[in-house]
Design an enzyme around this catalytic site. Structure first.
Site, mmCIF file in Angstrom:
data_model
loop_
_atom_site.group_PDB
_atom_site.id
_atom_site.type_symbol
_atom_site.label_atom_id
_atom_site.label_comp_id
_atom_site.label_asym_id
_atom_site.label_seq_id
_atom_site.Cartn_x
_atom_site.Cartn_y
_atom_site.Cartn_z
ATOM 1 N N HIS A 179 -9.712 2.264 -0.106
ATOM 2 C CA HIS A 179 -8.264 2.099 -0.081
ATOM 3 C C HIS A 179 -7.841 1.496 -1.419
ATOM 4 O O HIS A 179 -8.121 0.335 -1.699
ATOM 5 C CB HIS A 179 -7.855 1.206 1.095
ATOM 6 C CG HIS A 179 -6.370 1.096 1.265
ATOM 7 N ND1 HIS A 179 -5.481 1.742 0.445
ATOM 8 C CD2 HIS A 179 -5.633 0.421 2.173
ATOM 9 C CE1 HIS A 179 -4.251 1.460 0.839
ATOM 10 N NE2 HIS A 179 -4.309 0.664 1.881
ATOM 11 N N CYS A 205 0.801 -1.232 0.000
ATOM 12 C CA CYS A 205 0.000 0.000 0.000
ATOM 13 C C CYS A 205 0.828 1.274 0.000
ATOM 14 O O CYS A 205 0.260 2.369 0.007
ATOM 15 C CB CYS A 205 -0.954 -0.026 1.184
ATOM 16 S SG CYS A 205 -1.869 -1.574 1.225
ATOM 17 N N HIS A 238 -2.688 8.271 6.000
ATOM 18 C CA HIS A 238 -3.007 7.004 5.341
ATOM 19 C C HIS A 238 -4.416 6.585 5.765
ATOM 20 O O HIS A 238 -5.238 6.246 4.945
ATOM 21 C CB HIS A 238 -1.964 5.958 5.725
ATOM 22 C CG HIS A 238 -2.062 4.677 4.959
ATOM 23 N ND1 HIS A 238 -2.019 4.639 3.588
ATOM 24 C CD2 HIS A 238 -2.205 3.394 5.374
ATOM 25 C CE1 HIS A 238 -2.132 3.371 3.184
ATOM 26 N NE2 HIS A 238 -2.246 2.605 4.239
#
Lengths: 400, 353
Positions: A329, A161, A294
């Protein structure tokens, strides 16, 4: 203090818009792109919500003018779509006129095709064209081809990620060292059964809208998307009299070295990456006006990242928000998408709200910005944290 | 600032895990897919941890430890890996379980370990290395991308010691489908006759090759890394001029190169990419190849760099890797050129140190 790297173009496709303007409009209006999944037939479809891009593969193929017998994965289609926007935005007409590279990133790669035709390949010849695209570099190779890049430095990063943030970081290193005059950097990831089931087994998928930094957060919404920036050397910017959107001022990568998937309790890696980025930028904490966190809305991430922010910024934590409640996400693409949002925040002097927040987390006092806020911004810090303990921070600035 | 290859760690289809040897004994094959010769992984990884690890992770962690041990270092400033296919065994396991069980009864282990940066993450975890940690995944330049990143950081004094490695493991399903599209040779091929096969496709292999790169030379350092360059496309007709330009950027010309290490894999369709250099610019240079020993995989060129580093260090070229009989007067500089299926080309330049 090191000089910032000029950003002269950006392109994006996400569940809240097919280009930069649409993304900006959705961010301002508080329109989230989270829905039930429609394009993947999964048994979890009623148990999860996702950030799905409106276009089908067929529509994207037509938009990109690809022949019907193409072998593009959805990751490649999204990547080409966003990268072309970035190049157009930077007014690049002759891409090989300067030493130009492409640093892309992905975690899913061509998995959408692999999982669809996994057994079919063995029986049936018709889909075997996708086999050669199984490796993770395939989408970047195709993006380069579509951009017309020849004899160029083209590579792909995959650090889960944090991938796109790392692609941006490596691109900056290549400009700084004089290896390249210009580099297109970012990432692309599509939704797949693979990631849906993977995150499901980790029990970190929310069954409703995700709520970053909320005490009662239930997990993340997966999303898909692609975003790219164009970085150019000072010499090129001067020679071509280019308009600069913002500067990449600082960057840092560190490893949490705690667990293959979970973040450490106190966010060691994230704190280190933020400190490194501040050092490279030659900045102090007080110079950061906004943090695009994040903030995935998993129990583990938000606690660990929040603590890391407090460790770095102490009492004076700047305004912060996560935009994951808008887009979901988007895994490897997240760092690219949020880089575009950070630049948009700077350009418009706006802090985007952390949607869906209602309850303060017990473990600390910091609270995300929940309303759209006008504020003169000079510097935005963006975090991207991933599996394998990978932690990355980018700092964007109006001034070089 | 000079960059040195200070140590190596190699797990390949040859017995390369013992750094005191240099292809002293050759293991020959007659096949179209070959696997690595395993070291005793228990000597490097605690058994409890090793049980959960797929082969690529075990190979990578072990090769990195061999390199680290040889350099006499306990830790490094950064870990940078390259892998074309990543943890393909765990990926295959997770996909097939999804499909076979209709998305039910899944466990997270294979998903967790399927990410491409698993090896880099696991090395960081075992060393408690909190430094920079990147993984490049771009086909046959995955390893060279990692090499370039490390080189720039060392030159810029952002790090002193960096672990750099290339890892790829074989996966049963991946092999099966690559047979279907003839990327793997239909017939079995003997090690010694790979380049005589006259057929398309390659002999697939696997392996892990790690190096400690530093901006200071340690005792017993192997070689200096002078330059690395990658190209997404490179037409055959441009190969000679590109090689010449690459050397010129480093103040060299073709006659300065004492040995040329080539990535020939026996695929008659794509081995032609090596011909302009073999028959032109370097026709009077000692030519070397290696994929008959390690097989073809996305990071096979990391075995090529292992070979180059070993040659410069020992000042010997084993007969088994020689492509011609031209004897170099000295072994100071080695040029490596590799590509896969006509794409993702790389030049790497090494020098004796």
């Amino acid at each position: 203090m090191s000089k910032g790297i000029a950003i002269t173009g950006m392109g994006i496709i996400s569940s809240i818009g097919n280009n930069v303007q649409e993304n900006h409009a959705s961010l301002i209006q508080g329109n989230k792109g989270i829905s039930r999944i429609s394009k993947i037939d999964t048994m979890h479809k009623d148990a999860i919500m996702v950030g799905e891009i409106v276009y089908t593969n067929k529509e994207l193929e037509v938009l990109l003018g690809l022949p019907p017998d193409n072998n593009y994965s959805r990751t490649a289609l999204l990547g080409v779509y966003a990268a072309k926007q970035a190049v157009a935005n930077a007014n690049i007409t002759k891409i090989n006129a300067y030493k130009t590279g492409l640093i892309s990133s992905t975690s899913v790669g061509g998995m959408d095709r692999t999982e669809k035709y996994y057994y079919d390949y063995l029986e049936n010849e018709s889909h075997r064209k996708y086999i050669a695209g199984h490796h993770a570099g395939d989408s970047a190779q195709k993006i380069a081809e579509q951009l017309g890049l020849e004899k160029s430095l083209v590579t792909t990063i995959s650090t889960a990620c944090s991938s796109a943030a790392n692609a941006i970081m490596f691109g900056a290193r290549l400009i700084k060292s004089g290896q390249l005059d210009r580099v297109i950097v970012g990432g692309s990831d599509c939704l797949s059964k693979f990631t849906i089931n993977g995150f499901k087994t980790l029990m970190i998928l929310s069954d409703t809208y995700s709520t970053p930094f909320d005490e009662n957060r239930k997990g993340l919404n997966l999303g898909e998307g692609a975003a790219f920036l164009v970085l150019e050397s000072d010499a090129l910017v001067a020679a071509e009299n280019k308009m600069v959107l913002a500067y990449l001022k600082g960057y840092g990568n560190a490893n949490d070295a705690h667990h293959q998937t979970a973040s450490s309790e106190n966010g060691d890696g994230a704190a280190l990456s933020m400190q490194k980025a501040l050092n490279i930028a030659g900045m102090e904490c007080k110079d950061i006006d906004y943090i695009n966190a994040h903030g995935t809305a998993t129990g583990n991430n938000d606690l660990s990242e929040g603590r890391a922010i407090i460790r770095v910024f102490g009492e004076a934590v700047p305004d912060f928000s996560s935009t994951k409640a808008y887009t979901g996400h988007t895994l490897a693409a997240a760092g690219g998408i949020e880089a575009v949002y950070s630049i948009l925040a700077l350009q418009n002097n706006i802090i985007y709200p952390n949607l869906n927040f209602t309850t303060q987390m017990k473990e600390f006092q910091i609270k995300p910005q929940t309303k759209l806020k006008d504020k003169e911004l000079h510097t935005v810090l963006s975090n991207s944290l991933g599996f394998g303990g990978n932690c990355s921070t980018l700092i964007f600035s109006k001034e070089q | 600032m000079a960059v040195f290859i200070n140590s190596v760690g190699s797990i390949s289809s040859q017995k390369t895990f013992d750094n005191s040897e240099f292809l002293d004994e050759i293991t020959t094959y007659n096949d179209n897919v070959i696997t690595v010769i395993d070291p005793n992984y228990r000597d490097f990884i605690p058994p409890v941890a090793a049980r959960r690890m797929a082969k690529g992770i075990k190979m990578g962690v072990t090769a990195s430890k061999i390199a680290l041990n040889e350099a006499g270092l306990e830790n490094v400033d950064a870990i940078i890996t390259g892998t074309g296919m990543g943890c393909v065994q765990d990926s295959e396991k997770f996909v097939s379980t999804i499909l076979d069980n209709d998305e039910q009864y899944l466990t997270p282990t294979s998903f967790i370990q399927s990410t491409h940066n698993t090896v880099g993450g696991q090395i960081a975890l075992s060393l408690q290395c909190k430094g920079y940690n990147f993984t490049y995944v771009h086909s046959s330049v995955s390893f060279e991308s990692a090499l370039l990143d490390a080189k720039l950081q060392l030159e810029n004094k952002e790090a002193t010691h960096i672990l750099v490695g290339g890892i790829d493991e074989s996966g049963a399903h991946t092999i099966k489908v690559h047979r279907l599209i003839n990327h793997i040779k239909e017939e079995k091929v003997k090690t010694a006759s790979l380049l005589d096969s006259k057929t398309t496709g390659a002999v697939f292999g696997e392996g892990a090759n790690f190096f400690v790169l530093s901006n200071e030379k340690l005792d017993n350092g192997y070689a200096e890394l002078l330059a690395v360059s990658i190209y997404n496309t490179l037409p055959k007709e441009n190969l000679q001029e590109t090689a010449r330009a690459f050397l010129k950027e480093n103040g060299l010309c073709n006659t300065d190169v004492d040995a040329l290490i080539l990535g020939n894999n026996g695929d008659i369709e794509y081995d032609t990419f090596y011909n302009p250099l073999r028959k032109g610019l370097f026709k009077d240079t000692q030519q070397v190849y290696y994929k008959h020993l390690c097989g073809e995989f996305n990071t096979a060129s990391s075995f090529g760099m292992w070979l180059g580093a070993k040659i410069l260090n020992t000042q010997k070229i084993p007969d088994i890797v020689k492509l011609n009989d031209i004897k170099p007067s000295a072994l100071n500089k080695i040029l490596l050129y590799n590509q896969y299926r006509g794409e993702n080309h790389s030049f790497t330049l090494l020098q004796k140190c």
